[in-house]
Design an enzyme around this catalytic site. Sequence first.
Site, short mmCIF file in Angstrom:
data_model
loop_
_atom_site.label_atom_id
_atom_site.label_comp_id
_atom_site.label_asym_id
_atom_site.label_seq_id
_atom_site.Cartn_x
_atom_site.Cartn_y
_atom_site.Cartn_z
N THR A 56 0.90 -1.14 0.00
CA THR A 56 0.00 0.00 0.00
C THR A 56 0.93 1.18 0.00
O THR A 56 2.07 1.06 0.41
CB THR A 56 -0.81 0.01 1.33
OG1 THR A 56 -1.66 -1.13 1.35
CG2 THR A 56 -1.63 1.26 1.52
N GLY A 90 -4.73 -5.15 7.03
CA GLY A 90 -5.74 -4.14 7.31
C GLY A 90 -6.72 -4.51 8.41
O GLY A 90 -7.21 -3.63 9.14
N1 ASP Z 1 -3.47 -2.50 4.41
C1 ASP Z 1 -3.76 -3.06 3.14
C2 ASP Z 1 -5.05 -3.84 3.23
O1 ASP Z 1 -5.26 -4.50 4.23
C3 ASP Z 1 -2.73 -3.98 2.58
C4 ASP Z 1 -1.30 -3.62 2.79
O2 ASP Z 1 -0.96 -2.56 3.26
O3 ASP Z 1 -0.44 -4.45 2.48
O4 ASP Z 1 -5.78 -3.83 2.28
#
Ligand code: ASP
Length: 345
Positions: A196, A250
């Site tokens: 992300t 997340g």
């Molecule tokens: N936080 C993001 C999600 O859960 C994924 C990530 O940061 O790797 O969609």
Amino acid sequence: MSRRRFLASTAAASMSTLAIGAAPPKPAGHHRPMAISSGNGLRAVEKAIELVRKGHDPLDAAIEGVAIVEADPKDHSVGLGGLPNEDGVVELDAAVMHGPTHGGGSVASIRNIMHPAAVARVVMQRSRHCLLVGPGALRFARAHGFPEVNLLTDEARQIWLHWKETRDPKDDWLPPPEENVAAFIREALEPRVTGTIHCSVLDTHGDLGCTTTTSGLSWKIPGRVGDSPILGAGLFLDNEVGSAGSTGVGELNLLNLSSALIVEQMRRGLHPKDAIMDVCKTIATRCARDPRRRRKDGRVAGNVSFYALSKDGKFAGGSIYPGGRMAVHDGDHARVIPCDPLFDR
Ligand code: ASP
């Protein structure tokens, strides 16, 4: 189409899309600007500082910064080239927050849009809502002139296909012989890809803006929404206090509204580093109560990293386990530094 022509046409589509909802610059102020982001955001913080120095709004600067990564087909965690859901369809989540107006907007599970953070800005500006999802978010984006593109690059499709073919030995999909599997596919599948980009910006007037944008967890159940588009979970700011955002699993942030907690701790006077560590401890304690979220050693399963920037320019990056990195631009130089872990393993 050659790679060069593909990148040139992508860049042109990006530029026109990013103008949608961006404010004209005003005279720059005298405050020292700062920008922080997740470790994949070195180019993002450089772009953001370049723009706020010219008087651009801090949120617009953050959106243009992360747009470089959203448009990069080689980054498999965000936008174009992001890894798809279990059906092979790329679904994106993004959110923005604007300090001076305490505005926020987000889109979740949106398909075919390269710059979901820019759509989130238009949700904030041109609707009475904060969050639009799926087909409704796509229709809204189309109505505002965002072009549709195929986000699934051939490289991402091949990685997904190999995941699909090797997932269940009892189903009817068969992988090719191991020696025919390209190295980029093997590398991409070990470990599971997450990723992300978050970016928080303090402009030359001392105002804040932030955004988080992602293709979410690879191979997610279609329709799964992570923390990134949830205000308070994947990002939060208070223009009087500071800004924070996150990357990682997340669900851990959805269960704790972690970014809002970090800003709240900064509001109580904690340094960004202490605010992050406090919230990592909270997550580690609460989430390890659920056996499904607990490792064999009793600690919480899964990692999250946080990036926080206070109104007075203090910053920190921290995570539950080692491995997190952050990019920071202090107004003079940009660099990537490790996040401080709560646990050493
Ligand atoms: N936080 C993001 C999600 O859960 C994924 C990530 O940061 O790797 O969609």
